[in-house]
Design a protein around this motif. Structure first.
Motif, mmCIF file in Angstrom:
data_model
loop_
_atom_site.group_PDB
_atom_site.id
_atom_site.type_symbol
_atom_site.label_atom_id
_atom_site.label_comp_id
_atom_site.label_asym_id
_atom_site.label_seq_id
_atom_site.Cartn_x
_atom_site.Cartn_y
_atom_site.Cartn_z
ATOM 1 N N GLN A 84 0.825 -1.214 0.000
ATOM 2 C CA GLN A 84 0.000 0.000 0.000
ATOM 3 C C GLN A 84 0.861 1.266 0.000
ATOM 4 O O GLN A 84 0.591 2.227 -0.696
ATOM 5 C CB GLN A 84 -0.950 -0.009 1.203
ATOM 6 C CG GLN A 84 -2.088 0.991 1.103
ATOM 7 C CD GLN A 84 -1.817 2.275 1.887
ATOM 8 O OE1 GLN A 84 -0.938 2.325 2.731
ATOM 9 N NE2 GLN A 84 -2.590 3.291 1.603
ATOM 10 N N ARG A 85 1.943 1.240 0.788
ATOM 11 C CA ARG A 85 2.941 2.306 0.744
ATOM 12 C C ARG A 85 4.237 1.737 1.314
ATOM 13 O O ARG A 85 4.516 1.866 2.504
ATOM 14 C CB ARG A 85 2.474 3.544 1.518
ATOM 15 C CG ARG A 85 3.299 4.782 1.134
ATOM 16 C CD ARG A 85 2.748 6.054 1.716
ATOM 17 N NE ARG A 85 3.585 7.177 1.331
ATOM 18 C CZ ARG A 85 3.511 8.400 1.851
ATOM 19 N NH1 ARG A 85 2.591 8.655 2.773
ATOM 20 N NH2 ARG A 85 4.297 9.360 1.457
ATOM 21 N N PRO A 86 5.036 1.103 0.493
ATOM 22 C CA PRO A 86 6.190 0.347 0.994
ATOM 23 C C PRO A 86 7.294 1.184 1.617
ATOM 24 O O PRO A 86 8.129 0.647 2.349
ATOM 25 C CB PRO A 86 6.708 -0.384 -0.255
ATOM 26 C CG PRO A 86 6.191 0.403 -1.406
ATOM 27 C CD PRO A 86 4.862 0.950 -0.970
ATOM 28 N N ALA A 87 7.310 2.487 1.372
ATOM 29 C CA ALA A 87 8.428 3.310 1.831
ATOM 30 C C ALA A 87 8.250 3.866 3.234
ATOM 31 O O ALA A 87 9.040 4.693 3.674
ATOM 32 C CB ALA A 87 8.652 4.473 0.861
ATOM 33 N N VAL A 88 7.222 3.405 3.970
ATOM 34 C CA VAL A 88 6.988 3.935 5.310
ATOM 35 C C VAL A 88 7.378 2.906 6.360
ATOM 36 O O VAL A 88 7.471 1.706 6.093
ATOM 37 C CB VAL A 88 5.512 4.352 5.487
ATOM 38 C CG1 VAL A 88 5.188 5.524 4.591
ATOM 39 C CG2 VAL A 88 4.579 3.181 5.195
ATOM 40 N N CYS A 89 7.582 3.385 7.590
ATOM 41 C CA CYS A 89 8.166 2.524 8.625
ATOM 42 C C CYS A 89 7.218 1.446 9.125
ATOM 43 O O CYS A 89 7.657 0.482 9.751
ATOM 44 C CB CYS A 89 8.665 3.366 9.792
ATOM 45 S SG CYS A 89 7.389 4.357 10.613
ATOM 46 N N ASN A 90 5.885 1.579 8.888
ATOM 47 C CA ASN A 90 4.972 0.536 9.349
ATOM 48 C C ASN A 90 4.602 -0.452 8.246
ATOM 49 O O ASN A 90 3.680 -1.245 8.398
ATOM 50 C CB ASN A 90 3.711 1.141 9.979
ATOM 51 C CG ASN A 90 3.007 2.128 9.071
ATOM 52 O OD1 ASN A 90 2.995 1.976 7.857
ATOM 53 N ND2 ASN A 90 2.406 3.148 9.661
ATOM 54 N N ALA A 91 5.337 -0.416 7.146
ATOM 55 C CA ALA A 91 5.124 -1.393 6.077
ATOM 56 C C ALA A 91 5.741 -2.731 6.466
ATOM 57 O O ALA A 91 6.746 -2.797 7.188
ATOM 58 C CB ALA A 91 5.743 -0.904 4.774
ATOM 59 N N LEU A 92 5.153 -3.803 5.985
ATOM 60 C CA LEU A 92 5.646 -5.150 6.252
ATOM 61 C C LEU A 92 6.988 -5.373 5.567
ATOM 62 O O LEU A 92 7.162 -5.035 4.399
ATOM 63 C CB LEU A 92 4.605 -6.162 5.741
ATOM 64 C CG LEU A 92 5.035 -7.628 5.624
ATOM 65 C CD1 LEU A 92 5.384 -8.185 6.997
ATOM 66 C CD2 LEU A 92 3.920 -8.436 4.982
ATOM 67 N N GLU A 93 7.932 -5.971 6.297
ATOM 68 C CA GLU A 93 9.234 -6.301 5.716
ATOM 69 C C GLU A 93 9.496 -7.809 5.699
ATOM 70 O O GLU A 93 10.080 -8.325 4.764
ATOM 71 C CB GLU A 93 10.369 -5.593 6.484
ATOM 72 C CG GLU A 93 10.247 -4.079 6.543
ATOM 73 C CD GLU A 93 10.416 -3.388 5.197
ATOM 74 O OE1 GLU A 93 10.381 -4.056 4.153
ATOM 75 O OE2 GLU A 93 10.561 -2.149 5.195
ATOM 76 N N THR A 94 9.069 -8.536 6.746
ATOM 77 C CA THR A 94 9.286 -9.986 6.795
ATOM 78 C C THR A 94 7.980 -10.706 7.071
ATOM 79 O O THR A 94 7.263 -10.366 8.031
ATOM 80 C CB THR A 94 10.309 -10.366 7.874
ATOM 81 O OG1 THR A 94 11.579 -9.786 7.560
ATOM 82 C CG2 THR A 94 10.485 -11.874 7.958
ATOM 83 N N LEU A 95 7.681 -11.694 6.253
ATOM 84 C CA LEU A 95 6.502 -12.532 6.417
ATOM 85 C C LEU A 95 6.918 -13.872 7.005
ATOM 86 O O LEU A 95 7.837 -14.531 6.498
ATOM 87 C CB LEU A 95 5.822 -12.756 5.056
ATOM 88 C CG LEU A 95 4.669 -13.758 5.016
ATOM 89 C CD1 LEU A 95 3.489 -13.251 5.843
ATOM 90 C CD2 LEU A 95 4.251 -14.035 3.577
ATOM 91 N N LEU A 96 6.248 -14.277 8.074
ATOM 92 C CA LEU A 96 6.471 -15.578 8.703
ATOM 93 C C LEU A 96 5.225 -16.429 8.493
ATOM 94 O O LEU A 96 4.113 -15.953 8.716
ATOM 95 C CB LEU A 96 6.748 -15.403 10.203
ATOM 96 C CG LEU A 96 7.919 -14.473 10.565
ATOM 97 C CD1 LEU A 96 7.982 -14.259 12.069
ATOM 98 C CD2 LEU A 96 9.237 -15.041 10.050
ATOM 99 N N VAL A 97 5.415 -17.670 8.057
ATOM 100 C CA VAL A 97 4.289 -18.546 7.712
ATOM 101 C C VAL A 97 4.450 -19.888 8.414
ATOM 102 O O VAL A 97 5.520 -20.511 8.324
ATOM 103 C CB VAL A 97 4.191 -18.771 6.188
ATOM 104 C CG1 VAL A 97 2.953 -19.596 5.843
ATOM 105 C CG2 VAL A 97 4.168 -17.442 5.442
ATOM 106 N N HIS A 98 3.409 -20.339 9.113
ATOM 107 C CA HIS A 98 3.456 -21.651 9.764
ATOM 108 C C HIS A 98 3.541 -22.746 8.706
ATOM 109 O O HIS A 98 2.866 -22.694 7.667
ATOM 110 C CB HIS A 98 2.219 -21.841 10.647
ATOM 111 C CG HIS A 98 2.338 -23.001 11.580
ATOM 112 N ND1 HIS A 98 2.161 -24.307 11.170
ATOM 113 C CD2 HIS A 98 2.627 -23.055 12.909
ATOM 114 C CE1 HIS A 98 2.328 -25.106 12.202
ATOM 115 N NE2 HIS A 98 2.618 -24.368 13.275
#
Length: 416
Positions: free
Chosen positions: A251-265
């Motif tokens: 949605q807006r990747p350049a901001v500090c609350n954007a997701l960086e790492t996805l963890l998946v079970h």
């Protein structure tokens, strides 16, 4: 240079007690005047911003940084509305937090008061100039702004407009001051002015924040770099998870609350990751995965150890398959920055364990990390997102820019 910075700090110190005594009505009038001035002079602002944009393109700034830097009619209107939203919020200054009577008859109260002088050091985000000015004014503080060189012309234009607006309302123009130099030495000098400045707030990349925290003689509030995670639990709903991850990352990747790492079970990975990859084809997201992720998603490239601790601020996402909720929480504890973390699950017990056990300023269940923002929390504009624990944490709105004072009423008591 040093004398110039000291003079700014002295003027701010002189303006601070004047600002502390302003009524809510007068401060609100100034906020509205500031908003009106931005709208009236939007062409001037856009012209100044175009100078910065052209310089940024010449320097080869990334698309993400250029997006942060850009000002247009829509964003200027958003800044004006941000100032107006502060008018609707309660004024925290003078609020009585507690009141009690001691056995000796003393009436003791605790009330909110301004910090005094706030220094704001930030990078290529000219909207911060306006957000910080509005928050400081509403809380009766004086403000010194030191923006990044990339936004120099934009910040200078905005600061001059805001200064003239408050001055027309009978407030000191020195309540809002911009350090008008791109010399990096100015930051080091500013950080030494403890006798004039009460608190410094850095907002930008990890390098800037750590420099300020490590070199400031003035108390600093550490605002966040955001290595944010979303964990897809084995009890997570796949369509919801796909939508949340897509929003948090793109949605807006350049901001500090954007997701960086996805963890998946591991139990849901074979079904979830292909569904996510299909959705991500709408945006050119580069996936850097662990070995098990790469076995499922052929488009993923192998992740390195550095990827787990990187704040990309770009359309890049690290992906790791984990064996358990405990492993996900341990990964976040090791690599997270204490900003925003989320779990996608339909299991209440596991959601509660994540909420209670993850140490971050904002922890979500079944929602995007992109909501860690002052406006979205109902605080109006924010001055930053604190990832430390003293004195504020999370999005910093009006209350975060106040201190406390004890006021004591007596009838002649003396201590025996």
């Amino acid at each position: 240079m040093e004398q110039y910075i000291i003079a700014l700090a002295q003027k701010a110190k002189e303006a601070a007690p004047v600002m502390a005594l302003q009524t809510t009505g007068k401060k609100n009038t100034a906020l509205q005047t500031m908003a009106n001035a931005l709208r009236a002079q939007k062409d001037e602002i856009i012209a100044a911003n175009e100078k910065d944009m052209e310089a940024g393109r010449t320097k080869g700034l990334s698309k993400a940084l250029l997006d942060r830097l850009l000002l247009n009619n829509e964003r200027i209107e958003a800044m004006a509305q941000g100032l107006e939203s502060l008018i609707q919020l309660a004024d925290p200054i003078g609020e009585t937090i507690a009141m009690w009577r001691q056995p000796n008859g003393l009436e003791i109260g605790k009330k909110r008061v301004p910090f005094g002088v706030i220094a704001m050091i930030y990078e290529a985000r000219p909207n911060v100039t306006v957000d910080a000015a509005g928050l400081a004014l509403k809380t009766g503080n004086a403000l010194i702004l030191k923006g990044g060189s990339e936004a120099f012309e934009s910040n200078k234009c905005l600061a001059h407009i805001l200064q003239k607006a408050v001055e027309t309302c009978g407030l000191p123009s020195t309540a809002i001051q911009l350090v008008e130099t791109t010399d990096r030495e100015a930051v080091s000098i500013l950080l030494k002015q403890r006798q004039y400045i009460d608190v410094v707030i850095p907002r930008g990349g990890a390098g800037l924040i750590q420099f300020v925290v490590n070199h400031s003689a003035v108390p600093a509030i550490e605002t966040g770099t955001g290595n944010c995670h979303v964990y897809i639990d084995k009890y997570g709903e796949i369509p919801m998870g796909v939508n949340i991850v897509f929003n948090a990352k793109t949605q807006r990747p350049a901001v500090c609350n954007a997701l960086e790492t996805l963890l998946v079970h591991k139990d849901i990975a074979a079904e979830f990751l292909p569904a996510l990859a299909e959705k991500l084809r709408e945006k050119p997201v580069e996936l850097r995965g662990c070995q098990r992720t790469c076995a499922i998603l052929k488009e993923a490239v192998p992740a390195t150890e550095e990827d787990w601790s990187t704040e990309y601020l770009d359309l890049i996402m690290a992906v790791k398959i984990v064996d358990s909720l405990d492993e996900a929480m341990a990964h976040i504890a090791k690599y997270g920055s204490g900003h925003s973390e989320a779990i996608i699950t339909e299991n209440y017990t596991r959601a509660k364990k994540f909420m209670d056990g993850v140490d971050a300023a904002a922890v979500y269940v079944n929602a995007s990390t992109r909501f860690t923002d002052g406006n979205e929390f109902g605080f109006g504009a924010e001055i930053g997102i604190s990832t430390q624990k003293l004195h504020a944490r999370g999005p910093m709105g009006l209350e975060a820019l106040t201190s406390e004072k004890y006021v004591i009423y007596g009838t002649g008591q003396v201590r025996s």
